[in-house]
Design an enzyme around this catalytic site. Structure first.
Site, PDB file in Angstrom:
ATOM      1  N   LYS A  72     183.413  88.846  31.278  1.00 16.06           N
ATOM      2  CA  LYS A  72     182.902  87.484  31.467  1.00 16.06           C
ATOM      3  C   LYS A  72     182.809  86.718  30.150  1.00 16.06           C
ATOM      4  CE  LYS A  72     182.634  86.289  34.771  1.00 16.06           C
ATOM      5  NZ  LYS A  72     183.821  85.875  35.567  1.00 16.06           N
ATOM      6  N   THR A  75     188.282  86.496  28.973  1.00 16.89           N
ATOM      7  CA  THR A  75     189.499  87.265  28.719  1.00 16.89           C
ATOM      8  C   THR A  75     190.695  86.749  29.493  1.00 16.89           C
ATOM      9  OG1 THR A  75     188.878  88.907  30.402  1.00 16.89           O
ATOM     10  CG2 THR A  75     188.237  89.374  28.109  1.00 16.89           C
ATOM     11  N   TYR A 263     189.383  73.272  30.918  1.00 16.23           N
ATOM     12  CA  TYR A 263     190.754  73.014  30.499  1.00 16.23           C
ATOM     13  C   TYR A 263     191.755  73.820  31.325  1.00 16.23           C
ATOM     14  CZ  TYR A 263     189.716  70.149  26.411  1.00 16.23           C
ATOM     15  OH  TYR A 263     189.325  69.126  25.590  1.00 16.23           O
ATOM     16  N   LYS A 278     186.960  81.151  38.541  1.00 24.16           N
ATOM     17  CA  LYS A 278     186.541  80.885  37.166  1.00 24.16           C
ATOM     18  C   LYS A 278     185.766  79.570  37.106  1.00 24.16           C
ATOM     19  CE  LYS A 278     188.869  84.508  36.047  1.00 24.16           C
ATOM     20  NZ  LYS A 278     188.173  85.782  35.740  1.00 24.16           N
TER      21      LYS A 278
END
Length: 315
Positions: A72, A75, A263, A278
């Site tokens: 977390k 990665t 992003y 995510k």
């Protein structure tokens, strides 16, 4: 005589050290691949070695770089961003070779079979976040290649704890299974539950000490995961330099997606974002509990800063 034969057998199965290859190698299928073939012949105990060479000149080979963690910490984002570089060949899934006994017993032949096909000038990369906190992994990686270049991405420990809980919570929700609130994990007998696994994973200095027993600090590049989220390009530039890659990734490869809140990537005109799992919102935590968590990490963070000779903007 028996002792001589036993010594010979041990010598044959002894893992050999694989030297790292430079990012650019003009000798296509030369020393690097031959060294790996010898390694596999000597270390693969369960599977006979087979050359996985494609007709186009690419082959599967041991990674020269591993993203070792942290869980977390970002990665997956780091791997996806690094994959924008044409000289990077990345394994798609987490391999868990060095930390899962069932996988490690399969030997290096199995490990190499999990790698993508790559060309001689490319760097093969795999990422398994659990490596960083697994006590047995550093020595195993060292025994494979003591020149390995390692990438470690870290976030504010308190934020990492919340992200850790959030992932497990949603995994249970998707399976329609109940899961306790985060307070039930963080509080025990009215005090902070320091035995909570998510907290232990955030004690970076303890795990870093284990890695530094085998690898010098200049072989471990620490990516600031918090900065990678806010402004990824400068962090990726540092990774390119660490891996001795030519500067190929540009600021134009990143754009902020207002809908997702983070992003995304733009590669040759094609846009792609990380999976919807995510960037999930963290659970609401009472201010006093969050402050208690941050207070607990104050000293461990200080020890980590001293260990690596660098400070991070953590609470």
């Amino acid at each position: 005589m028996a002792a001589f034969l036993l010594g010979a057998v041990l010598l044959i199965v002894q893992p050999q050290i694989v030297p790292s290859r430079p990012a650019i190698n003009s000798n296509a299928e030369t020393s690097s691949q031959s060294v790996q073939r010898e390694l596999l012949k000597k270390t693969s105990q369960k599977i006979d070695f087979k050359e996985n060479i494609h007709s186009n000149g690419s082959c599967q080979q041991l990674p020269q770089t591993i993203i070792i963690g942290v869980r977390k910490g970002g990665t997956r984002a780091l791997l996806e961003m690094l994959s924008l570089h044409p000289d990077i060949a990345a394994a798609e899934s987490e391999v868990h070779f060095f930390d899962w006994e069932d996988h490690y017993r399969n030997g290096f032949q199995w490990y190499i079979n999990q790698m993508p096909f790559s060309y001689p000038h490319q760097i093969t990369v795999e990422k398994t976040p659990a490596y960083f906190t697994s006590p047995k992994v550093p020595e195993r990686v060292y025994n494979m290649n003591q020149s390995m270049r390692l990438l470690l991405i870290l976030r504010d420990p308190s934020e990492r704890v919340l992200s850790d809980y959030t992932q497990v919570f949603y995994n249970h929700m998707q399976k329609h299974k109940p899961y306790p609130s985060i307070e039930q994990f963080l509080i025990k007998n009215g005090e902070l539950n320091v035995d909570y696994k998510a907290i232990n994973r955030s004690l970076y200095y303890i795990h870093m000490q284990n890695w530094l027993k085998y690898f010098p600090l200049d072989h471990i590049h620490i990516v600031d995961g918090d900065k990678l989220i806010k402004d990824p390009f400068p962090e990726i530039e540092k990774v390119e330099r660490f891996l001795k890659l030519s500067p190929q990734i540009n600021a134009s490869n990143f754009y902020f997606n207002k809908t997702k809140g983070f992003y995304c990537l733009r590669d040759s005109g094609r846009e792609r974002c990380l999976h919807e799992s995510k960037g999930r919102a963290h659970p609401q935590v009472d201010t006093w509990l969050l402050e208690k968590l941050q207070e607990y990490f104050h000293e461990p963070n200080k020890k980590f800063f001293e260990l690596v000779g660098r400070k991070f903007d953590w609470h």
